[in-house]
Scaffold this motif. Sequence first.
Motif, PDB file in Angstrom:
ATOM      1  N   ASN A 165      -1.072   4.605  -1.024  1.00  0.00           N
ATOM      2  CA  ASN A 165      -2.365   4.544  -0.342  1.00  0.00           C
ATOM      3  C   ASN A 165      -2.099   4.658   1.156  1.00  0.00           C
ATOM      4  N   GLU A 169       0.823  -1.211   0.000  1.00  0.00           N
ATOM      5  CA  GLU A 169       0.000   0.000   0.000  1.00  0.00           C
ATOM      6  C   GLU A 169       0.860   1.265   0.000  1.00  0.00           C
ATOM      7  N   GLU A 224      -3.589   1.347   8.177  1.00  0.00           N
ATOM      8  CA  GLU A 224      -4.450   0.290   8.697  1.00  0.00           C
ATOM      9  C   GLU A 224      -3.672  -1.010   8.861  1.00  0.00           C
ATOM     10  N   HIS A 225      -2.842  -1.343   7.878  1.00  0.00           N
ATOM     11  CA  HIS A 225      -2.056  -2.583   7.964  1.00  0.00           C
ATOM     12  C   HIS A 225      -0.962  -2.482   9.021  1.00  0.00           C
ATOM     13  N   LYS A 257      -3.919   5.626   3.796  1.00  0.00           N
ATOM     14  CA  LYS A 257      -4.901   5.107   4.752  1.00  0.00           C
ATOM     15  C   LYS A 257      -4.764   3.592   4.907  1.00  0.00           C
ATOM     16  N   ALA A 258      -4.688   2.878   3.811  1.00  0.00           N
ATOM     17  CA  ALA A 258      -4.562   1.422   3.869  1.00  0.00           C
ATOM     18  C   ALA A 258      -3.226   1.020   4.490  1.00  0.00           C
TER      19      ALA A 258
END
Length: 87
Positions: free
Chosen positions: A64, A59, A70-71, A66-67
């Motif tokens: 990306n 990501e 999140e990860h 945001k992703a």
Amino acid sequence: MMRRTVVLACALVLSGVVAAPAFADCATDLKAAQDAAAKITNASQKAEAEKHIAQAKTELTAANEKACEEHVAAANAALTTKPAMKP
């Protein structure tokens, strides 16, 4: 017309400057998660964290934010959960 073009150009430049630290933050958080995963001895925790770290790298490469975050958060959660006790 010229003034509008200059204002638009400045806005685009500033948006790029604002976005750059965000990606640097994910990269920094990702590095910290990788360092923490290297210290884990529990194989299942380490495998789960490394799975999320690999996804976060993908990501980050795809820009990306945001992703990626999140990860990284999921990897940190996998690293901080207590392993299940054996019966």
